[in-house]
Design a protein around this motif. Structure first.
Motif, PDB file in Angstrom:
ATOM      1  N   ASN A 146      -8.293   4.624  -2.980  1.00 47.63           N
ATOM      2  CA  ASN A 146      -7.864   5.853  -2.322  1.00 47.63           C
ATOM      3  C   ASN A 146      -8.580   7.051  -2.918  1.00 47.63           C
ATOM      4  O   ASN A 146      -8.808   7.121  -4.140  1.00 47.63           O
ATOM      5  CB  ASN A 146      -6.346   6.048  -2.480  1.00 47.63           C
ATOM      6  CG  ASN A 146      -5.552   5.071  -1.645  1.00 47.63           C
ATOM      7  OD1 ASN A 146      -5.666   5.039  -0.426  1.00 47.63           O
ATOM      8  ND2 ASN A 146      -4.745   4.243  -2.294  1.00 47.63           N
ATOM      9  N   ASP A 173       0.856  -1.185   0.000  1.00 48.61           N
ATOM     10  CA  ASP A 173       0.000   0.000   0.000  1.00 48.61           C
ATOM     11  C   ASP A 173       0.889   1.230   0.000  1.00 48.61           C
ATOM     12  O   ASP A 173       2.065   1.173   0.377  1.00 48.61           O
ATOM     13  CB  ASP A 173      -0.915  -0.016   1.226  1.00 48.61           C
ATOM     14  CG  ASP A 173      -2.152   0.836   1.024  1.00 48.61           C
ATOM     15  OD1 ASP A 173      -2.266   1.489  -0.033  1.00 48.61           O
ATOM     16  OD2 ASP A 173      -3.016   0.863   1.909  1.00 48.61           O
ATOM     17  N   ASN A 187     -11.729  -5.701   0.818  1.00 49.55           N
ATOM     18  CA  ASN A 187     -10.337  -5.296   0.624  1.00 49.55           C
ATOM     19  C   ASN A 187     -10.175  -3.821   0.972  1.00 49.55           C
ATOM     20  O   ASN A 187     -10.300  -3.442   2.124  1.00 49.55           O
ATOM     21  CB  ASN A 187      -9.915  -5.612  -0.817  1.00 49.55           C
ATOM     22  CG  ASN A 187      -8.446  -5.927  -0.951  1.00 49.55           C
ATOM     23  OD1 ASN A 187      -7.611  -5.316  -0.293  1.00 49.55           O
ATOM     24  ND2 ASN A 187      -8.111  -6.883  -1.801  1.00 49.55           N
ATOM     25  N   GLY A 188      -9.924  -2.962   0.000  1.00 52.90           N
ATOM     26  CA  GLY A 188      -9.706  -1.555   0.293  1.00 52.90           C
ATOM     27  C   GLY A 188     -10.973  -0.841   0.752  1.00 52.90           C
ATOM     28  O   GLY A 188     -12.088  -1.239   0.432  1.00 52.90           O
ATOM     29  N   ASN A 201      -7.377  -5.930   6.781  1.00 54.28           N
ATOM     30  CA  ASN A 201      -6.774  -5.539   5.511  1.00 54.28           C
ATOM     31  C   ASN A 201      -6.507  -4.048   5.406  1.00 54.28           C
ATOM     32  O   ASN A 201      -5.374  -3.611   5.408  1.00 54.28           O
ATOM     33  CB  ASN A 201      -7.668  -6.023   4.358  1.00 54.28           C
ATOM     34  CG  ASN A 201      -6.964  -6.025   3.022  1.00 54.28           C
ATOM     35  OD1 ASN A 201      -6.315  -5.053   2.649  1.00 54.28           O
ATOM     36  ND2 ASN A 201      -7.083  -7.121   2.288  1.00 54.28           N
ATOM     37  N   ASP A 202      -7.554  -3.229   5.320  1.00 54.87           N
ATOM     38  CA  ASP A 202      -7.357  -1.799   5.083  1.00 54.87           C
ATOM     39  C   ASP A 202      -8.118  -0.989   6.122  1.00 54.87           C
ATOM     40  O   ASP A 202      -9.072  -1.483   6.737  1.00 54.87           O
ATOM     41  CB  ASP A 202      -7.838  -1.432   3.671  1.00 54.87           C
ATOM     42  CG  ASP A 202      -7.290  -0.104   3.199  1.00 54.87           C
ATOM     43  OD1 ASP A 202      -6.295   0.366   3.770  1.00 54.87           O
ATOM     44  OD2 ASP A 202      -7.860   0.475   2.252  1.00 54.87           O
ATOM     45  N   SER A 205       0.732   5.769   0.565  1.00 53.07           N
ATOM     46  CA  SER A 205      -0.023   6.958   0.930  1.00 53.07           C
ATOM     47  C   SER A 205       0.931   8.144   0.987  1.00 53.07           C
ATOM     48  O   SER A 205       2.120   7.977   1.291  1.00 53.07           O
ATOM     49  CB  SER A 205      -0.708   6.755   2.289  1.00 53.07           C
ATOM     50  OG  SER A 205      -1.487   7.883   2.632  1.00 53.07           O
ATOM     51  N   ASN A 232      -6.940  -2.083  -3.443  1.00 48.75           N
ATOM     52  CA  ASN A 232      -7.058  -0.903  -2.577  1.00 48.75           C
ATOM     53  C   ASN A 232      -7.731   0.253  -3.315  1.00 48.75           C
ATOM     54  O   ASN A 232      -7.669   0.347  -4.543  1.00 48.75           O
ATOM     55  CB  ASN A 232      -5.674  -0.471  -2.083  1.00 48.75           C
ATOM     56  CG  ASN A 232      -5.188  -1.328  -0.933  1.00 48.75           C
ATOM     57  OD1 ASN A 232      -5.841  -1.401   0.107  1.00 48.75           O
ATOM     58  ND2 ASN A 232      -4.057  -1.997  -1.099  1.00 48.75           N
ATOM     59  N   SER A 279      -1.948  -0.812  -5.037  1.00 50.20           N
ATOM     60  CA  SER A 279      -2.422   0.448  -4.472  1.00 50.20           C
ATOM     61  C   SER A 279      -1.979   1.598  -5.357  1.00 50.20           C
ATOM     62  O   SER A 279      -0.896   1.569  -5.941  1.00 50.20           O
ATOM     63  CB  SER A 279      -1.885   0.649  -3.057  1.00 50.20           C
ATOM     64  OG  SER A 279      -2.368   1.859  -2.487  1.00 50.20           O
TER      65      SER A 279
END
Length: 288
Positions: free
Chosen positions: A183, A14, A134-135, A76-77, A16, A181, A262
Motif C-alpha cells: 500500500n 486486507d 500478490n499485492g 488477488n489485489d 484500507s 499486500n 496487509s
C-alpha cells in the motif's frame, strides 16, 4: 497495539482507510466491513470488483487474450488509477486458492497483472510470468506500479509513463519473507506486509520431483515452510519510492498479532490486517 473490532471482523485479509478516516476490510465470511471514525462497525457489502452503495457489479470474470484464456479464479489485489483504469493481479492462472501450495512447489511463474479499461470494458495483459502475483500499488505520481511476487521474496516495478524501459525491473529484492499486500504511504513510500517463509525449505521442495505427492501425503509440511497459525511471526516493511528499505516492524513471537497480510498507514498510525485474527491492529508509528 490497539485491537479494533475484536470479535467483529472474521479473518481480515486486507485493510484500507479513505480520506474521511473510514476503515474498510475484507473478511473471511465474504463481507466488506467498515469502521466509521466514531468506532462503529457495519457489514457494508458482499462481492468482488466494483462495490458501491448502489450495489455490486461484476466488471470482468475472465480474460480472452490472443494467447491466454482463463477465468479469474485466483484474482488477488486491485488498484485504481486516476483515469479510472483498474490494475489487478491474478496470483495463479493454473491453480485455485485452495491449491496455492501446488503453485508454490511448482516453482513456475503462473501469475499475471491485468488492466481493465472502464471506457471500453476491455481487459488487457500488462505483465505475465510472475511468481504468485500478490499485492499491487501505484506510485504517488502514477509513473509506475509495484507488484509483489510472493514466491520470489521480491517486488517488481512496471513503468506506466516512461518510454524506453523494459516491462519490469526489480523494485526491491531479498525481502525477509514473501511480500503479500503493498500500500502507498502518504510520503510516497510503500508499506509491504511480509509472509515469513523458509526459503531453503521451499527451494528444496521445488527441486523435488515428488513434491506434490509429498505434500498430499504430509500436508503439515506446508505449515513448516509457511507458518500460518496463531504463533506465526508478523512483519511489515516500509520501502522508499526508490526501492530502499526504510524500516521494518516485526512481532517475531506473535505477541500482539500474527501473520500480517496487509498494512495501511493513516494519521501516524499503521493499520494491520491478518487472516489469523478477529480484529484490525492499530499501531502508533514512531518517527524515525
Amino acid at each position: 497495539m490497539i485491537k479494533l473490532g475484536e470479535g467483529i471482523v472474521n479473518h481480515p485479509e486486507d485493510v484500507s482507510v479513505d480520506g474521511n478516516g473510514v476503515l474498510y476490510t475484507t473478511t473471511g465470511d465474504g463481507w466488506i466491513k467498515r469502521m466509521h471514525p466514531n468506532g462503529t462497525w457495519e457489514d457494508w457489502q458482499q462481492g468482488l470488483l466494483k462495490v458501491s452503495e448502489e450495489g455490486v457489479t461484476v466488471l470482468v470474470s475472465q480474460f480472452n487474450g490472443s494467447q491466454l484464456r482463463y477465468k479469474f479464479w485466483f484474482a488477488n489485489d486491485v488498484i485504481e488509477a486516476s483515469d479510472g483504469s483498474l490494475y489487478f493481479t491474478v496470483s495463479s492462472t493454473k491453480f485455485t486458492p485452495a491449491e496455492y501450495y501446488l503453485d508454490l512447489v511448482s516453482g513456475e511463474p503462473h501469475g499475471v497483472l491485468l488492466k481493465y479499461d472502464p471506457s471500453t470494458n476491455q481487459t488487457s495483459l500488462v505483465l505475465d510470468g510472475l511468481y504468485f502475483a500478490n499485492g499491487v500499488a501505484l506510485s504517488e505520481d502514477e509513473r509506475f506500479l509495484v507488484v509483489c511476487e510472493s514466491w520470489k521474496f521480491r517486488c517488481v516495478k512496471h513503468f506506466l509513463k516512461v518510454s524506453g524501459r523494459t516491462d519490469r525491473e526489480i523494485f526491491i529484492d531479498n525481502l525477509p519473507g514473501g511480500p503479500d499486500n503493498v500500500n502507498l504511504a502518504r510520503d510516497g513510500s510503500f508499506w509491504i506486509s511480509i509472509i515469513k517463509m523458509d526459503p531453503k525449505g521451499i527451494q528444496a521442495l521445488q527441486s523435488c520431483k515428488e513434491s506434490t505427492q509429498l505434500l498430499e501425503a504430509y500436508p503439515e509440511l506446508i505449515q513448516l515452510l509457511i507458518p500460518m497459525g496463531k504463533q506465526a511471526a508478523a512483519a511489515v516493511v516500509n520501502v522508499k519510492a526508490d526501492g530502499r528499505l526504510n524500516r521494518e516492524i516485526s512481532d517475531p513471537n506473535a505477541t500482539d498479532i500474527s501473520f500480517v497480510t496487509s498494512a495501511q498507514g493513516h494519521d501516524n498510525n499503521l493499520y494491520l490486517a491478518s487472516i489469523n485474527s478477529d480484529f484490525i491492529g492499530k499501531l502508533p508509528l514512531r518517527p524515525l
